[in-house]
Design a protein around this motif. Structure first.
Motif, short mmCIF file in Angstrom:
data_model
loop_
_atom_site.label_atom_id
_atom_site.label_comp_id
_atom_site.label_asym_id
_atom_site.label_seq_id
_atom_site.Cartn_x
_atom_site.Cartn_y
_atom_site.Cartn_z
N ALA A 11 0.84 -1.20 0.00
CA ALA A 11 0.00 0.00 0.00
C ALA A 11 0.87 1.25 0.00
N LEU A 12 1.94 1.23 0.80
CA LEU A 12 2.86 2.37 0.83
C LEU A 12 3.56 2.53 -0.51
N MET A 13 3.98 1.42 -1.12
CA MET A 13 4.64 1.50 -2.42
C MET A 13 3.67 1.99 -3.51
N ASN A 14 2.40 1.58 -3.43
CA ASN A 14 1.41 2.11 -4.37
C ASN A 14 1.34 3.62 -4.29
N TYR A 15 1.40 4.16 -3.08
CA TYR A 15 1.41 5.61 -2.87
C TYR A 15 2.64 6.22 -3.55
N HIS A 16 3.80 5.64 -3.28
CA HIS A 16 5.05 6.17 -3.85
C HIS A 16 5.07 6.08 -5.38
N GLU A 17 4.45 5.04 -5.91
CA GLU A 17 4.46 4.85 -7.37
C GLU A 17 3.63 5.93 -8.07
N GLU A 18 2.55 6.35 -7.45
CA GLU A 18 1.70 7.38 -8.06
C GLU A 18 2.17 8.79 -7.76
N PHE A 19 2.87 8.97 -6.65
CA PHE A 19 3.16 10.31 -6.15
C PHE A 19 3.96 11.20 -7.10
N MET A 55 -8.06 9.09 -0.03
CA MET A 55 -8.48 7.79 -0.55
C MET A 55 -7.31 6.81 -0.59
N ARG A 56 -6.09 7.31 -0.76
CA ARG A 56 -4.92 6.43 -0.68
C ARG A 56 -4.78 5.88 0.73
N TRP A 57 -5.01 6.74 1.72
CA TRP A 57 -4.99 6.29 3.12
C TRP A 57 -6.10 5.27 3.37
N PHE A 58 -7.30 5.56 2.87
CA PHE A 58 -8.44 4.65 3.03
C PHE A 58 -8.14 3.30 2.40
N GLY A 59 -7.56 3.32 1.20
CA GLY A 59 -7.21 2.08 0.52
C GLY A 59 -6.13 1.30 1.24
N ALA A 60 -5.19 2.00 1.88
CA ALA A 60 -4.12 1.33 2.62
C ALA A 60 -4.69 0.57 3.82
N VAL A 61 -5.68 1.18 4.48
CA VAL A 61 -6.34 0.50 5.60
C VAL A 61 -6.99 -0.79 5.11
#
Length: 218
Positions: free
Chosen positions: A140-148, A176-182
Motif C-alpha cells: 500500500a505504501l509503495m502504491n502511494y510512492h508509485e503514483e506520487f 483515498m490512498r490512506w483509506f485504501g491502505a487500511v
C-alpha cells in the motif's frame, strides 16, 4: 488478517486463476476503455465546474495568458504526456501479470537455486497472519510512492491555473490512498476501497493540466 477467500494454487504455489482482470478482453483494451472513461469524466468535471463559469474562466485565462506569453504551454503539454505515456508501461506489466497468474501483493516470483531447487515451489509473499498484513501494508505504501511523483508534478502545474480545485482533488487522492491502505492491510481485495474517488481526482488534475496546455498553445 488473511484474505477472505483462499486462492487455489498449482504444485509450485502459482494461483490457478488470476484475480483482477476480466475474461474475454485483452489487458490493453481493458486499460484503454477504463482510462478513456475516467479521463473523460475528470476533464468534463474540470471544464464545467472549474473553467466554464464566467468568473472562473476570466481568472484562469489571465494565468493561462502568462503561460502563453512565456511559451510554457509546451511545459504543460509535456507534463500531461509524461503521465499518459506511463500507460503503455502499465499495460505491459498487466499483460505479464495476467499471463503469469501472479496475484497481488506479489510483485516478483523467486526460485530456489541449486541442485534441489527445482523440486521446491516458487518463493512468494506470505499472505496470512500478521506477516501477510505487513506485506500488504508495505505494498500500500509503495502504491502511494508509485503514483506520487507524476501526481505531484501535475498538482504543482495545475495549481497555477486552478489552485483551489487542484487542492481539493489532491486532498481527495491522499485521503483515498490512506483509506485504501487500511483496506489493503486487511486483504488484497480491500485495496480497492476509495478507488473511484481517487482515480477521478487524479484525472481531474490531469484535465486541469491539459486545459492549460491546450489553451496556452492555442
Amino acid at each position: 488478517m488473511a484474505s477472505s477467500e483462499k486462492i487455489e494454487t498449482d504444485s509450485k504455489g502459482i494461483p490457478l486463476k488470476l484475480v483482477g482482470y476480466p475474461d474475454g478482453i485483452s489487458v490493453a483494451v481493458f486499460y484503454i476503455i477504463g482510462n478513456s472513461i475516467l479521463g473523460g469524466i475528470g476533464l468534463a468535471a474540470v471544464w464545467f465546474l472549474a473553467y466554464a463559469p464566467d468568473a472562473k474562466r476570466a481568472n484562469a485565462d489571465i494565468k493561462i495568458g502568462i503561460l502563453a506569453e512565456h511559451n510554457l504551454g509546451w511545459l504543460y503539454l509535456g507534463i500531461f504526456l509524461l503521465k499518459i505515456l506511463q500507460k503503455p508501461i502499465e499495460t505491459i506489466l498487466g499483460e505479464a501479470r495476467k499471463a503469469s497468474k501472479v496475484n497481488v501483493p506479489d510483485q516478483q516470483v523467486y526460485r530456489v537455486m541449486g541442485t534441489d531447487g527445482s523440486k521446491l515451489g516458487y518463493v512468494l509473499m506470505e499472505k496470512d497472519g500478521v506477516h501477510g498484513a505487513f506485506n500488504r501494508a508495505q505494498r500500500a505504501l509503495m502504491n502511494y510512492h508509485e503514483e506520487f511523483p507524476t501526481l505531484a508534478l501535475q498538482y504543482v502545474a495545475a495549481s497555477w491555473v486552478f489552485p483551489f480545485e487542484a487542492f481539493v482533488c489532491v486532498m481527495v487522492w491522499a485521503t483515498m490512498r490512506w483509506f485504501g491502505a487500511v483496506g489493503y492491510k486487511s486483504s488484497a481485495e480491500s485495496r480497492f476501497h476509495g478507488i473511484m474517488p481517487r482515480l477521478i481526482a487524479m484525472c481531474a488534475i490531469q484535465g486541469m493540466v491539459l486545459i492549460a496546455a491546450v489553451k496556452a498553445l492555442g
